[in-house]
Design a protein around this motif. Structure first.
Motif, PDB file in Angstrom:
ATOM      1  N   LYS A  89       0.834  -1.207   0.000  1.00  0.00           N
ATOM      2  CA  LYS A  89       0.000   0.000   0.000  1.00  0.00           C
ATOM      3  C   LYS A  89       0.868   1.257   0.000  1.00  0.00           C
ATOM      4  O   LYS A  89       0.588   2.229  -0.717  1.00  0.00           O
ATOM      5  N   LEU A 104       2.327   1.696  -3.430  1.00  0.00           N
ATOM      6  CA  LEU A 104       1.289   2.151  -4.355  1.00  0.00           C
ATOM      7  C   LEU A 104       1.041   3.645  -4.211  1.00  0.00           C
ATOM      8  O   LEU A 104       0.918   4.382  -5.200  1.00  0.00           O
ATOM      9  N   GLU A 105       0.952   4.105  -2.973  1.00  0.00           N
ATOM     10  CA  GLU A 105       0.638   5.507  -2.719  1.00  0.00           C
ATOM     11  C   GLU A 105       1.783   6.415  -3.117  1.00  0.00           C
ATOM     12  O   GLU A 105       1.570   7.572  -3.478  1.00  0.00           O
ATOM     13  N   GLY A 161       3.525   5.789  -5.699  1.00  0.00           N
ATOM     14  CA  GLY A 161       3.329   5.854  -7.140  1.00  0.00           C
ATOM     15  C   GLY A 161       4.567   5.714  -7.985  1.00  0.00           C
ATOM     16  O   GLY A 161       4.631   6.244  -9.089  1.00  0.00           O
ATOM     17  N   ILE A 182       2.372  -2.027 -10.727  1.00  0.00           N
ATOM     18  CA  ILE A 182       1.746  -2.935  -9.771  1.00  0.00           C
ATOM     19  C   ILE A 182       2.417  -4.305  -9.791  1.00  0.00           C
ATOM     20  O   ILE A 182       2.593  -4.941  -8.738  1.00  0.00           O
ATOM     21  N   PRO A 193      -5.828  -2.860  -5.615  1.00  0.00           N
ATOM     22  CA  PRO A 193      -4.673  -1.948  -5.591  1.00  0.00           C
ATOM     23  C   PRO A 193      -4.838  -0.734  -6.487  1.00  0.00           C
ATOM     24  O   PRO A 193      -4.419   0.376  -6.129  1.00  0.00           O
ATOM     25  N   GLN A 194      -5.465  -0.901  -7.656  1.00  0.00           N
ATOM     26  CA  GLN A 194      -5.624   0.229  -8.573  1.00  0.00           C
ATOM     27  C   GLN A 194      -6.434   1.356  -7.941  1.00  0.00           C
ATOM     28  O   GLN A 194      -6.144   2.536  -8.148  1.00  0.00           O
ATOM     29  N   ARG A 204      -4.278   3.312  -5.465  1.00  0.00           N
ATOM     30  CA  ARG A 204      -3.382   4.223  -6.168  1.00  0.00           C
ATOM     31  C   ARG A 204      -4.134   5.442  -6.708  1.00  0.00           C
ATOM     32  O   ARG A 204      -3.666   6.568  -6.609  1.00  0.00           O
ATOM     33  N   ARG A 205      -5.315   5.219  -7.281  1.00  0.00           N
ATOM     34  CA  ARG A 205      -6.106   6.351  -7.811  1.00  0.00           C
ATOM     35  C   ARG A 205      -6.463   7.322  -6.702  1.00  0.00           C
ATOM     36  O   ARG A 205      -6.384   8.549  -6.880  1.00  0.00           O
ATOM     37  N   ARG A 259      -3.457   9.426  -5.740  1.00  0.00           N
ATOM     38  CA  ARG A 259      -3.118  10.446  -6.732  1.00  0.00           C
ATOM     39  C   ARG A 259      -4.127  11.594  -6.720  1.00  0.00           C
ATOM     40  O   ARG A 259      -3.755  12.765  -6.848  1.00  0.00           O
TER      41      ARG A 259
END
Length: 311
Positions: free
Chosen positions: A264, A267-268, A270, A274, A301-302, A305-306, A309
């Motif tokens: 996580k 992901l954050e 960025g 993935i 996960p997507q 991330r969205r 962002r």
């Protein structure tokens, strides 16, 4: 020389002063003394903490600071008109403005957090969001650096914020050495959760602690029960029983939580695809990671991330 101004409020919590040790040790670690720390308060003089001990402070004046930090307390810091005016006037001549714990309420009242990402102690995050809807409150963060404004969660999170500042000023090597001299078990990045999987596990014996630390360092590996049991010098059966007795969960479940937490954070930030994140955190493939995220967060996960962002 970088002058650090630390504003303490009446009934301040002594833990909030721990961040100042980072600048002190940095002065002893860097090739030359870098920081001059000054304790401030609205009235100056002796200021009493929530536990009853007092410190000497300087009153607000025309002194210019490189960095100004508003400290926190056990409750929400009262943003008095004089305190807000001082923070607002300092903004134009200070390189960095920051808050520790509930000191974020002062920055928010002064308008410094409008349309910025910010955090505070998780106990007060909803109230910060309610009072100041223009602030993008991210309650589950250790600290956040949004341009020239820094905010941190409660307790020891101020230490992590100060280490982040030292890294910005003096580089990663100095910051890491300072963390080691302060005997910090783990230097936390700002994006980490205030609620750590390691804190939730809190094993009692050195054997289980060693196995968890080993797992955390090697999340990209398969990590079988036999391997972890060997680190703990126990048989696989003994290890599984002891682990569950001390943590309340199975080794497999605990490792999945650590992997999800690490994934996580990546992901954050960025920075990686993935597929790479799944591999680096030991999920082996993105589908296995997706299922783990759905179990933990109810989102793939997507989506995580969205959201990061867009925030």
């Amino acid at each position: 020389m970088r002058r650090i101004g630390y504003i303490a409020a009446p009934d301040f919590h002594f833990m909030s002063l721990a961040a100042l040790s980072v600048f002190e040790i940095a002065n002893r670690t860097a090739p030359q003394r870098t920081y001059d720390v000054r304790l401030l308060s609205e009235a100056g003089g002796l200021l009493t903490s929530s536990i009853g001990m007092s410190i000497h402070t300087h009153h607000f004046d025309e002194t210019k600071f490189d960095t100004l930090i508003v400290g926190g307390g056990l409750g929400i810091v009262e943003a008095t008109p004089a305190l807000v005016a001082f923070v607002q006037s300092a903004q134009t001549q200070t390189r960095r403005m920051a808050s520790a714990c509930s000191g974020a309420f002062v920055l928010a009242e002064a308008g410094l957090l409008d349309h910025r990402r910010a955090t505070t102690h998780w106990l007060h995050a909803h109230e910060l969001k309610r009072r100041y809807p223009k602030v993008s409150v991210q309650e589950d963060r250790i600290f956040i650096n949004d341009g020239p404004v820094w905010t941190s969660g409660g307790g020891s999170a101020g230490v992590d914020l100060a280490l982040g500042m030292v890294e910005q000023d003096l580089g990663d090597d100095i910051a890491l050495t300072v963390a080691k001299k302060l005997v910090l078990y783990h230097r936390r990045a700002g994006g980490q959760s205030q609620h750590s999987t390691l804190l939730d596990l809190s094993p009692k014996s050195d054997r289980i602690q060693s196995a968890i630390a080993y797992a955390r360092r090697n999340l990209n590996k398969p990590l079988s029960i036999g391997e972890l049991a060997a680190v703990a010098n126990l048989s696989p059966r003994q290890f599984s029983r002891a682990f569950h007795a001390e943590t309340g969960q199975s080794p497999a479940k605990a490792i999945e939580k650590m992997r999800v937490e690490a994934a996580k954070l990546m992901l954050e930030q960025g920075r990686h695809p993935i597929e790479t994140i799944a591999d680096e955190t030991g999920f082996a493939d993105r589908e296995r990671m997706r299922r783990a995220f759905l179990r933990t967060f109810g989102q793939p996960p997507q989506a995580i991330r969205r959201n990061a962002r867009s925030g």
